[in-house]
Design a protein around this motif. Structure first.
Motif, short mmCIF file in Angstrom:
data_model
loop_
_atom_site.label_atom_id
_atom_site.label_comp_id
_atom_site.label_asym_id
_atom_site.label_seq_id
_atom_site.Cartn_x
_atom_site.Cartn_y
_atom_site.Cartn_z
N UNK A 1 -1.08 -0.71 -4.91
CA UNK A 1 -1.91 -0.22 -3.80
C UNK A 1 -3.18 -1.04 -3.70
N UNK B 1 -4.46 -3.29 -0.60
CA UNK B 1 -5.77 -3.20 0.06
C UNK B 1 -6.40 -4.58 0.17
N UNK C 1 -0.43 12.02 -9.24
CA UNK C 1 -1.76 12.49 -8.83
C UNK C 1 -1.61 13.79 -8.07
N UNK C 2 -1.49 14.87 -8.79
CA UNK C 2 -1.23 16.12 -8.08
C UNK C 2 -2.26 17.20 -8.42
N UNK C 3 -3.41 16.77 -8.94
CA UNK C 3 -4.44 17.76 -9.26
C UNK C 3 -4.88 18.55 -8.05
N UNK C 4 -4.91 17.87 -6.90
CA UNK C 4 -5.51 18.53 -5.76
C UNK C 4 -4.48 19.26 -4.92
N UNK C 5 -3.21 19.12 -5.26
CA UNK C 5 -2.21 19.88 -4.52
C UNK C 5 -1.99 21.20 -5.24
N UNK C 6 -1.25 22.08 -4.58
CA UNK C 6 -0.97 23.32 -5.29
C UNK C 6 0.51 23.40 -5.63
N UNK D 1 -10.18 4.28 -13.49
CA UNK D 1 -10.62 5.58 -13.99
C UNK D 1 -9.52 6.62 -13.78
N UNK D 2 -8.89 6.54 -12.62
CA UNK D 2 -7.81 7.48 -12.35
C UNK D 2 -6.68 7.29 -13.35
N UNK E 1 -7.67 9.02 -16.47
CA UNK E 1 -7.64 10.47 -16.39
C UNK E 1 -6.21 10.99 -16.39
N UNK F 1 -12.37 2.67 -9.59
CA UNK F 1 -11.91 4.04 -9.37
C UNK F 1 -10.47 4.21 -9.84
N UNK F 2 -9.60 3.24 -9.50
CA UNK F 2 -8.20 3.38 -9.86
C UNK F 2 -8.01 3.26 -11.36
N UNK G 1 0.84 -1.20 0.00
CA UNK G 1 0.00 0.00 0.00
C UNK G 1 0.87 1.25 0.00
#
Lengths: 115, 484
Positions: free
Chosen positions: A28, A32, A110-115, A97-98, A101, A94-95, A20
């Motif tokens: 990952x 899980x 995966x850094x869309x949500x970071x700034x 799909x990720x 994307x 989900x993964x 994980x």
């Protein structure tokens, strides 16, 4: 038997935690899966391993003759297996799909949500 | 009760009104429950007629009833918000169905009387929240969801393992029965290990210090109403579970858990607020504030005194309302200007004074300025902390309050006070849509004031609930039929 099951659970937990923390989605997901198997095994063996007939009460008696295996953890683990199965299926989709994307298999991308 | 509401949706067209109707029914049902339980009684329902230690029990004591009542209020307000803001496509994808599955999970977790069912309800609400987060499927949403899903599944696995260990040692998973049997189990370190695993599992759900990273990474990605709903309910379920297990199952080990909880509480407050201070995206900023507020809740619990628990409960109610109100106001600003980046916002005070008021009231309440409920909650926490001798954490909490005030002032300056950076066209939103957002926001902001005005009554209620929590014998005898 007890020892080997305990070792098995430990190995499952260890591999699960290792996987994980890897960077690939697939690892990952596998982590899980292994972790939920480990937890299920832990619950299943929590009442102790006994070799005995089913704890059914014979006709006309008030209690079972021999003290049998505890049925409760088996019922619990049945529920837990179904839940972990469903959740794992969701996580797989989900993964996937990720992956579509973001276009890579690397968690660090995966850094869309970071700034 | 909640599950009945979940069944009534699922059809595409009239979903909006069924959604509001369903949550109104839920609020009515939870009010009835609260009216029956809050005078200090405990209602027990043995599902299928199987008596307590063997069957599945639903228990409503003061804390559960209060939480269910709050989630009913939130459900109704947020469903009004959803009606005006959720796109038809998401509705078609079953938005309201998931909404009610989530509520069923939340209320089930509040009401259940045994550990394994708590796990099951957690999974119910998690899977609903997973889908709510990804519904719509934008890149950022998927991205946030990956982190959210991974962390929360990890939490579930740890929770399940702890339940397995506790069952193996005591042969029961009924919370009351566990509370009764665990003191006879001598191996304290194993008991503490199981307690620690529960602490980690619930800590992940609640978003406490080392385990909160998924929260600011994911909460700002779904539609605004989903964020507001999550902030009001999901982390609070984790806090509820912490309060329940720590007061009911592990009262013996309070000396062991107290320093851990105090340190965790302090660090949660600090990291949350420091994260918030550097953010320039409104929703990310508010998400970090959720984390820091959770620190206050854990602080009150860590004191293990009637005053501390009462303060936690009061703060819980206050923060559910104030936080959701802030997210609602943020949503309205986003709808008006098409962005929630503070650098691009500005001049909202001039163009939309009503929105400014809508934001300012809960913001001041959250920062803990005197006439609002946040001030009373923090005052009660500080008093309880001083009484309990936790001077250092008290000092930390006061410092964090100042930083909270600072970051709220930052939002105020950037979004409302300073002139708009570019004289861009203000988006037109229909009156229907604006009211759909403003109404729940206004009610929540007023709620915070009412809570402060009626402080005497509400605080004595919280104190009664806290005393009920600190006396597990009442709970045990109510569930097990007084045979203890």
């Amino acid at each position: 038997m007890q020892i080997s099951l305990a070792l098995l659970i430990a190995v499952l937990f260890g591999c699960g935690f290792y996987l994980i923390m890897r960077r690939s989605y697939l690892k990952v997901i596998l982590g899980i899966m292994l972790l939920s198997h480990a937890a299920n095994m832990l619950v299943f063996t929590s009442a102790g391993i006994v070799r005995s007939p089913a704890p059914l009460v014979p006709e006309g008696m008030q209690a079972a003759e021999a003290s049998g295996a505890d049925p409760v953890p088996q019922a619990l683990v049945l529920t837990a297996i179904v839940i972990s199965f469903g959740v794992t299926a969701f996580a797989l989709v989900l993964f996937r799909r990720a992956y579509d994307v973001v276009g890579t298999d690397d968690i660090d991308e995966l850094r869309h949500t970071e700034i | 009760m909640a599950a009945a509401c979940a069944c009534c949706t699922g059809r595409p067209a009239p979903q909006r009104w069924l959604g509001v109707l369903g949550s109104a029914l839920l609020l009515a049902a939870s009010s009835v429950l609260a009216a029956r339980v809050l005078p200090g009684r405990i209602e027990v329902l043995a599902a299928g007629g199987w008596e307590a230690p063997y069957g599945i029990t639903l228990v409503a004591d003061g804390l559960s009833a209060l939480m269910v009542l709050m989630s009913g209020i939130m459900a109704l307000l947020m469903s009004l918000f959803s009606v005006s803001s959720i796109s038809p496509r998401r509705l078609k994808d079953g938005y309201f169905f998931l909404y009610f599955v989530l509520l069923a999970g939340v209320n089930g977790a509040f009401l259940t009387g045994d550990l394994f069912n708590l796990y099951v309800w957690f999974e119910v609400l998690l899977i609903a929240s997973f889908v709510l987060i990804v519904l719509g499927g934008r890149g950022a949403q998927i991205d946030g969801a990956v982190k959210y899903v991974t962390m929360n599944l990890l939490g579930s696995v740890i929770f399940l393992s702890a339940a397995g260990i506790l069952y193996g040692k005591t042969g029961t998973l009924n919370l009351a029965d566990l509370a009764q049997r665990l003191p006879f189990y001598e191996n304290a370190s194993l008991r503490q290990a199981a307690g620690g695993m529960l602490l980690v599992a619930f800590g992940i759900k609640a978003g406490v210090f080392p385990l909160f990273s998924w929260l600011p990474a994911s909460y700002h990605t779904p539609p605004h109403v989903v964020t507001a709903l999550f902030s009001a309910l999901l982390t609070k379920v984790g806090v509820y579970a912490l309060i329940r297990t720590m007061t009911l199952i592990f009262p013996l080990d309070q000396a062991y858990f107290q320093p851990i909880l105090l340190v965790v509480a302090g660090l949660t407050m600090v990291t949350g607020v420091l994260g918030a201070v550097v953010q320039y995206d409104l929703r990310r900023l508010l998400s970090f504030h959720i984390v820091s507020q959770i620190g206050y809740l854990v602080f009150g619990l860590a004191l293990f005194s009637a005053g501390g628990l009462a303060a936690t409960i009061f703060f819980l109610v206050h923060v559910m309302a104030a936080k959701a109100a802030l997210f609602v106001a943020g949503a309205l600003a986003h709808y008006l200007r098409g962005t929630s980046d503070l650098k691009q916002l500005g001049g909202l005070l001039e163009s939309r004074p009503a929105l400014a008021v809508l934001f300012a009231l809960p913001a001041m309440s959250l920062a803990g300025l005197p006439p609002f409920s946040g001030f009373l909650g923090k005052l009660a926490l500080v008093q309880a902390g001083l009484a309990g001798g936790a001077y250092f954490t008290v000092a930390v909490s006061l410092g964090v309050s100042i930083l909270t005030l600072y970051s709220m002032t930052k939002i105020w300056n950037e979004a409302f006070w300073k002139p708009a950076p570019a004289p861009g066209p203000e988006r037109r939103i229909s009156a229907w849509r604006a009211w759909g957002v403003a109404l729940p926001g206004g009610v929540l902001a007023l709620f915070s004031i009412v809570l402060a005005v009626a402080a005497e009554a509400s605080f004595s209620l919280c104190l009664a609930i806290a005393e009920q929590l600190l006396d597990p014998a009442v709970y045990i005898s109510a569930v097990l039929g007084g045979e203890s």
